[in-house]
Write a protein that holds these residues in place. Structure first.
Motif, mmCIF file in Angstrom:
data_model
loop_
_atom_site.group_PDB
_atom_site.id
_atom_site.type_symbol
_atom_site.label_atom_id
_atom_site.label_comp_id
_atom_site.label_asym_id
_atom_site.label_seq_id
_atom_site.Cartn_x
_atom_site.Cartn_y
_atom_site.Cartn_z
ATOM 1 N N GLN A 1 0.851 -1.188 0.000
ATOM 2 C CA GLN A 1 0.000 0.000 0.000
ATOM 3 C C GLN A 1 0.886 1.237 0.000
ATOM 4 N N LEU A 2 0.446 2.268 -0.706
ATOM 5 C CA LEU A 2 1.193 3.529 -0.749
ATOM 6 C C LEU A 2 0.379 4.590 -0.008
ATOM 7 N N VAL A 3 1.044 5.316 0.898
ATOM 8 C CA VAL A 3 0.341 6.344 1.671
ATOM 9 C C VAL A 3 1.063 7.681 1.470
ATOM 10 N N ASP A 4 0.361 8.658 0.907
ATOM 11 C CA ASP A 4 0.973 9.970 0.667
ATOM 12 C C ASP A 4 0.790 10.841 1.906
ATOM 13 N N CYS A 5 1.876 10.980 2.657
ATOM 14 C CA CYS A 5 1.841 11.762 3.908
ATOM 15 C C CYS A 5 2.274 13.210 3.688
ATOM 16 N N ASP A 6 2.614 13.577 2.437
ATOM 17 C CA ASP A 6 2.954 14.972 2.171
ATOM 18 C C ASP A 6 1.637 15.723 1.962
ATOM 19 N N VAL A 7 0.933 15.933 3.071
ATOM 20 C CA VAL A 7 -0.453 16.421 2.993
ATOM 21 C C VAL A 7 -0.546 17.871 2.531
ATOM 22 N N GLU A 8 0.559 18.621 2.646
ATOM 23 C CA GLU A 8 0.530 20.009 2.169
ATOM 24 C C GLU A 8 0.498 20.018 0.641
ATOM 25 N N GLU A 9 1.294 19.128 0.059
ATOM 26 C CA GLU A 9 1.399 19.068 -1.396
ATOM 27 C C GLU A 9 1.397 17.606 -1.844
ATOM 28 N N PRO A 10 0.262 16.918 -1.767
ATOM 29 C CA PRO A 10 0.245 15.494 -2.147
ATOM 30 C C PRO A 10 0.307 15.321 -3.664
ATOM 31 N N ASN A 11 1.296 14.584 -4.133
ATOM 32 C CA ASN A 11 1.532 14.446 -5.580
ATOM 33 C C ASN A 11 1.449 13.017 -6.109
ATOM 34 N N ASP A 12 1.420 12.033 -5.202
ATOM 35 C CA ASP A 12 1.496 10.648 -5.672
ATOM 36 C C ASP A 12 0.395 10.316 -6.679
ATOM 37 N N ALA A 13 -0.805 10.809 -6.416
ATOM 38 C CA ALA A 13 -1.947 10.457 -7.267
ATOM 39 C C ALA A 13 -1.762 10.922 -8.705
ATOM 40 N N LEU A 14 -0.950 11.971 -8.907
ATOM 41 C CA LEU A 14 -0.736 12.484 -10.262
ATOM 42 C C LEU A 14 -0.116 11.437 -11.184
#
Lengths: 292, 289
Positions: free
Chosen positions: B34-47
């Motif tokens: 599972q991948l969890v994007d914790c860069d909540v200010e600038e979340p980019n993984d979904a791109l």
């Protein structure tokens, strides 16, 4: 006196490179490194530290094991999940998770919790070849970077008024959270460095949403412009649709990395390269904006 | 097994490494990842997963106090207990106000009040989204509401959304070394630090190494954009006996693919080879099998 803050949303877009380059072209300015988490501007500025101050980032609580009866009230009430039962069957507070709210200290029926002020951060006033620099070093894992940003910006302002400086140039932090908010508040112009990638544009849009709330004028520059021409076009389209001024376009240039290795700004290292020429052009637009 | 990807300096390649790891762990390893994007200010993984489908989305809140002026005696105990200057009380004016932007939601004011004058209301902190990427157990993303300064609280909530069936979770951390990074890496079994061989990369790597030594979390380093810059990062790593997990060469055309979000398509053989070796190293190190 006008204050300019360099921001980007995304990390690694080129904020510090731009802030340093502006130092080479701006006259009578004070500089402030607002990226207190991972400050890098001093690597180019090579400051001679003149004043050093410690900064309290708040409190950390500690349980005095000899008075603790292990009632567990503190762990139950702590909303930061900072208090755990350790292998010796004693309650302990994890300093990295402690928010310093002092609730546990205040409600402990045995007065077994003490709070210590955390002074693991420092900030400095330095002389540099470009003028005064106010910068900071946070202890690893510290909190309240926003408060530290506010503190060093106050100092930069004080110095700027004192020496009658025309500009303060802030090298901002990445993101849009507490330290970015503290960097934007009360500044006169945001210079937004955009990396033409999907991430760079996405992050710039979120930054714009933040800056818009403050109604501060924004000048955008596209760094590493030739990385992906199609994405750069999308960035330009976004800027024009949102009436954001595009102040400059700069191609990817390996000289930038070299200049950093030689502890120089790009303008000092390679005064005739396109990047340096563009910086003069950008700076002219900024000064014209303020003189009108 | 929780693996966090962090860096200190921004833009060194945390996101690139995180999504590639996620992709290749699934490909070579067949583990529930599972991948969890914790860069909540600038979340980019979904791109980087343009075809991903949003399966669930929820708003998350922070509880902030509200003071009932009818019950408040203006005794100021709550504002004295508030360490974050979020409550102001002016007795002469019968004024009791809360500045929600300063509130850390610690609950101290509620405990302080002897008159039952304080209740809590929800304030939006951001969203947590779950995306089906077609790879492993999908991507969980935290997205901070623009204007909120409570990124660390959101990261805490995002991390609670880990899928119980996951065997490997990858946390993509925000840049920096302060509290949001600590929150992301705090319970990781291993941290992968991504750096670039430049003076900025090295400086920020050093402070991140200091943090991980303090936290006593094992870690190794990936040198991204190898070939740019100089050898100082290598000297530092060798001197302190820090594991170099992989070296990813700088390639302008790969950077161009990153720019348009296409790095998981037509992956160059040498990149695939690098990640294959990296995963084998992690496998040995972390006894993943």
């Amino acid at each position: 006196m006008k204050e300019i803050t360099v921001l980007s949303g995304k990390g690694g877009a080129g904020k510090t490179t731009f802030a340093a380059a502006l130092a080479s072209v701006a006259q009578n300015a004070v500089f402030c490194d607002n990226d207190v988490d991972a400050a890098d501007l001093h690597l180019i500025f090579q400051p001679e530290i003149k004043e050093s101050h410690s900064f309290s980032s708040g409190n950390k609580a500690e349980i005095q094991s000899e008075s603790c009866t292990n009632c567990g009230l503190c762990a139950e009430k702590c909303r930061f999940d900072a208090i755990h039962f350790n292998t010796k069957k004693q309650y302990k507070i994890n300093p990295f998770q402690c928010e310093g709210c002092r609730l546990c200290e205040r409600i402990c029926p045995e007065n077994a919790i003490q709070v210590f002020e955390n002074t693991n951060n420092s900030w400095y006033v330095s002389n540099t070849r470009f003028g005064k620099l106010v910068h900071a070093k946070m202890g690893p894992g510290e909190e309240n970077s926003g408060k530290l940003v506010t503190r060093i910006r106050e100092k930069a302002k004080e110095i700027a008024l004192d020496i009658n400086a025309d500009f303060i140039i802030n090298d901002g932090p990445p993101g849009i959270g507490c330290s970015a908010i503290s960097s934007v508040t009360g500044t006169d112009l945001v210079l937004m460095v955009i990396e033409p990638t999907l991430s760079g544009l996405h992050d710039a849009k979120r930054l714009m949403e933040l800056v818009r709330n403050f109604e501060i004028p924004v000048f955008a520059v596209i760094n590493k412009y030739d990385l992906n021409p199609k994405v750069s076009e999308n960035v330009i389209q976004y800027l024009s649709e949102n009436h954001i001024r595009l102040a400059g376009k700069i191609n990817f240039d390996k000289n930038v990395v070299k200049s950093i290795i030689f502890e120089k700004t790009i303008v000092e290292f390679s005064p005739k390269c396109n990047f340096s020429k563009e910086i003069y052009y950008i700076w002219n637009q900024i000064t014209e904006h303020f003189s009108v | 097994m929780k693996i966090a990807v962090a860096s200190g300096k921004g833009g060194t390649g945390k996101t690139t490494v995180s999504i590639n790891l996620y992709f290749f762990i699934e490909k070579f390893f067949n583990k529930a990842v599972q991948l969890v994007d914790c860069d909540v200010e600038e979340p980019n993984d979904a791109l980087f997963f343009p075809g991903a489908e949003t399966k669930r989305e929820k708003e998350v809140f922070l509880s902030v106090p509200e003071i009932n002026p009818g019950k408040c005696t203006f005794c100021k105990k709550c504002s004295n207990w508030c360490e974050f200057n979020a409550i102001s009380i002016v007795k002469a004016l019968k004024f009791a106000g809360v500045n929600a932007d300063l509130c850390h939601s610690c609950g101290a004011c509620l405990e302080a009040c002897n008159f039952g004058a304080i209740s809590e209301q929800n304030q939006t902190l951001g969203q947590i989204k779950y995306l089906d990427t077609g790879i492993g157990l999908g991507l969980t993303e935290g997205r901070l509401k623009v204007g909120s300064s409570m990124q660390t609280s959101l990261i805490k909530k995002v991390k609670k959304e880990t899928n119980p069936n996951s065997e490997i979770v990858i946390f993509d951390a925000p840049p920096g070394t302060s509290c949001p990074v600590v929150e992301t890496v705090a319970d990781a079994d291993y941290v992968i630090l991504v750096t670039e061989p430049t003076p900025f990369g090295l400086h920020d790597l050093k402070i991140t190494v200091e943090l991980l030594l303090d936290l006593q979390i094992p870690f190794g380093v990936i040198i991204n954009k190898a070939g740019l810059g100089n050898r100082n990062v290598y000297e530092f790593l060798v001197h302190y006996n820090i594991d170099i997990l992989a070296e990813i060469p700088f390639d302008k055309s790969y950077a161009g693919k990153y720019a348009s979000g296409d790095i998981l398509e037509n992956i160059p053989d040498e990149i695939e080879e690098i990640y294959k070796e990296l995963i084998q190293k992690l496998e040995l190190k972390l006894a993943l099998r």
